[in-house]
Design a protein around this motif. Structure first.
Motif, short mmCIF file in Angstrom:
data_model
loop_
_atom_site.label_atom_id
_atom_site.label_comp_id
_atom_site.label_asym_id
_atom_site.label_seq_id
_atom_site.Cartn_x
_atom_site.Cartn_y
_atom_site.Cartn_z
N GLU A 73 0.83 -1.21 0.00
CA GLU A 73 0.00 0.00 0.00
C GLU A 73 0.87 1.26 0.00
O GLU A 73 0.59 2.23 -0.71
N GLN A 74 1.94 1.24 0.78
CA GLN A 74 2.86 2.37 0.82
C GLN A 74 3.53 2.58 -0.53
O GLN A 74 3.66 3.72 -1.01
N TRP A 131 2.37 1.56 -3.48
CA TRP A 131 1.37 2.00 -4.45
C TRP A 131 1.10 3.50 -4.31
O TRP A 131 0.95 4.20 -5.31
N ASP A 132 1.04 3.97 -3.05
CA ASP A 132 0.82 5.41 -2.84
C ASP A 132 2.01 6.22 -3.32
O ASP A 132 1.87 7.24 -3.99
N GLU A 133 3.22 5.73 -2.98
CA GLU A 133 4.43 6.47 -3.33
C GLU A 133 4.61 6.60 -4.84
O GLU A 133 5.00 7.66 -5.34
N GLN A 185 2.15 6.11 -7.04
CA GLN A 185 0.86 6.42 -7.66
C GLN A 185 0.42 5.32 -8.63
O GLN A 185 -0.04 5.59 -9.73
N TYR A 193 -2.13 3.32 -8.50
CA TYR A 193 -3.55 3.28 -8.82
C TYR A 193 -4.16 4.65 -9.04
O TYR A 193 -5.32 4.78 -9.35
N SER A 194 -3.36 5.72 -8.88
CA SER A 194 -3.94 7.06 -8.92
C SER A 194 -4.58 7.39 -10.25
O SER A 194 -5.51 8.18 -10.33
N GLU A 232 -8.04 4.28 -11.04
CA GLU A 232 -9.13 3.97 -10.14
C GLU A 232 -10.36 4.80 -10.50
O GLU A 232 -10.28 5.95 -10.91
N ASN A 241 -13.50 6.42 -8.64
CA ASN A 241 -13.99 6.77 -7.31
C ASN A 241 -15.47 7.16 -7.41
O ASN A 241 -15.83 8.05 -8.18
N SER A 285 -9.95 9.47 -11.55
CA SER A 285 -8.78 9.90 -10.77
C SER A 285 -7.80 10.70 -11.60
O SER A 285 -7.08 11.52 -11.11
#
Length: 306
Positions: free
Chosen positions: A275-276, A278-280, A282, A284-285, A288, A290, A299
Motif C-alpha cells: 500500500e505504501q 502503491w501510494d508512493e 501512484q 492506482y492514482s 481507479e 472513485n 482519478s
C-alpha cells in the motif's frame, strides 16, 4: 512412460481370454467409446449384438464390481480422449438452447459439491504445510489451466518468499526454468483433461531431482499423479469446448486462504508495504474509479466527470 487409460489397459491385458461376444464389446469400446459411455447395459448389448447379461459379465471380467462402476470408467476415458469437436457434439445433444445458463451453473454447483464430498482433508493440510516449508515454489499449468496457475502464483507471491510461475510456451523453456529445482523446493502441477504432456514432463523432471510434487487434477487415475505424493482432486467437466474449472479454482482459493491463516502477520506486513509503495509511486492514482454520490469521478486529472 505409459499413461494409457486404465480401462483400455484392462481390455488389452484380458483381450485374448475374452469370449467372442466380449471381444465384440471390447472392439466397440475401443472404436466408439464416446458413444458407449452414454449407453445403458441393455442398449449397449443391442448396439453390439450381444445380450445385456454379456455386457454385465464383460464389466466384471475387467475387474469392475458391476456395470455402473464400468460406466464411470468409460466416462473417465471420454473426458480424457474426446477432442473439442466431439465434446461440443456431446454437449449440444444434451442441452437445449433455453437451458444453457441454468444447466451450466447447476453443473458447476454439482462439481463443487462432489469435490467437497470427496477431497481428502489430510492431503489438503499436507499441501499447505509443504508449500509453507518450501525454499522455492514453482507453479505450472498449461492451456486452459494456465489461468489457474497464474491466479495461484499471484497470491502465493504475496504470501511466500520465492514463487516462480513457470512460463510454458515450450518444453525447453520449462526445463530451463526448472534447472535449479531441488529437494527443498516444491512444484505445483495443475492439469485436467485433456491432460498436458508438458506439465507431466515438468513434474517428472522435478520428481527426479527429489523436489516435492503437489498436483491439482480431476481423478486419482490422472497421469499427473504418477510423480506426486500429494494429490488434490477437484471435479471438472466439459461444457462444449469449455473446460469447467470452477471446482479447481475453489480448491486454489482454499489453499490461498489456508496459507494466509498460517502466515497472517507476514501477509499483513506485506500488504501494508505494498500500500505504501502503491501510494508512493501512484500505481492506482490514474487507474481507479472513485464513486462520488451518484456520479463517477475519474482519478486522472483532466478526465471528464459524468
Amino acid at each position: 512412460m505409459d499413461t494409457k487409460n486404465e480401462l483400455l489397459k484392462k481390455i488389452d491385458e484380458r483381450y485374448s481370454k475374452l469370449s467372442k461376444g466380449q471381444k465384440k464389446l471390447a472392439d466397440y469400446i475401443r472404436e466408439d467409446y464416446d458413444k458407449a459411455a452414454f449407453l445403458t447395459a441393455a442398449k449397449m448389448g443391442e448396439v453390439v449384438g450381444v445380450s445385456e447379461s454379456t455386457v454385465v459379465r464383460f464389466a466384471t471380467t475387467l475387474g469392475y464390481k458391476g456395470y455402473p462402476e464400468f460406466q464411470k470408467a468409460l466416462e473417465e476415458l471420454v473426458r480424457t480422449k474426446l477432442n473439442s469437436i466431439q465434446r461440443m457434439k456431446v454437449t449440444y445433444g444434451r442441452i437445449s438452447h433455453g437451458e444453457i445458463l441454468d444447466s451450466v451453473l447447476q453443473s458447476d454447483i454439482e462439481k463443487i459439491k462432489l469435490t467437497m464430498a470427496s477431497i481428502d482433508h489430510n492431503t489438503f493440510e499436507q499441501a499447505v504445510d509443504t508449500i509453507l516449508n518450501a525454499r522455492k515454489i514453482y507453479v505450472v499449468g498449461i492451456r486452459s489451466c494456465a489461468p489457474l496457475a497464474s491466479f495461484l502464483s499471484f497470491y502465493l507471491n504475496l504470501i511466500c518468499e520465492d514463487v516462480k510461475a513457470v512460463n510454458t510456451n515450450s518444453s525447453s523453456e520449462i526445463f530451463e526454468q526448472l534447472i535449479r529445482i531441488g529437494e527443498e523446493d516444491v512444484i505445483i502441477g495443475i492439469s485436467f483433461p485433456r491432460y498436458s504432456m508438458r506439465t507431466l514432463k515438468a513434474l517428472e523432471f522435478a520428481s527426479n531431482r527429489k523436489a516435492k510434487v503437489i498436483t491439482l487434477t480431476d481423478s486419482v487415475h490422472s497421469p499427473m499423479n504418477l510423480y506426486s505424493s500429494c494429490n488434490l482432486i477437484a471435479r471438472s467437466d466439459m461444457a462444449s469446448i469449455v473446460d469447467s474449472l470452477v471446482a479447481p479454482l475453489s480448491v486454489v482459493n482454499a489453499l490461498v486462504v489456508a496459507l494466509c491463516m498460517k502466515k497472517q502477520k507476514e501477509v499483513v506486513a506485506t500488504l501494508e508495504r505494498l500500500e505504501q509503495i502503491w501510494d508512493e509511486y501512484q500505481v492506482y492514482s490514474k487507474d481507479e474509479l472513485n464513486m462520488v454520490t451518484d456520479s463517477v469521478e475519474f482519478s486522472s486529472p483532466g478526465d471528464i466527470k459524468e
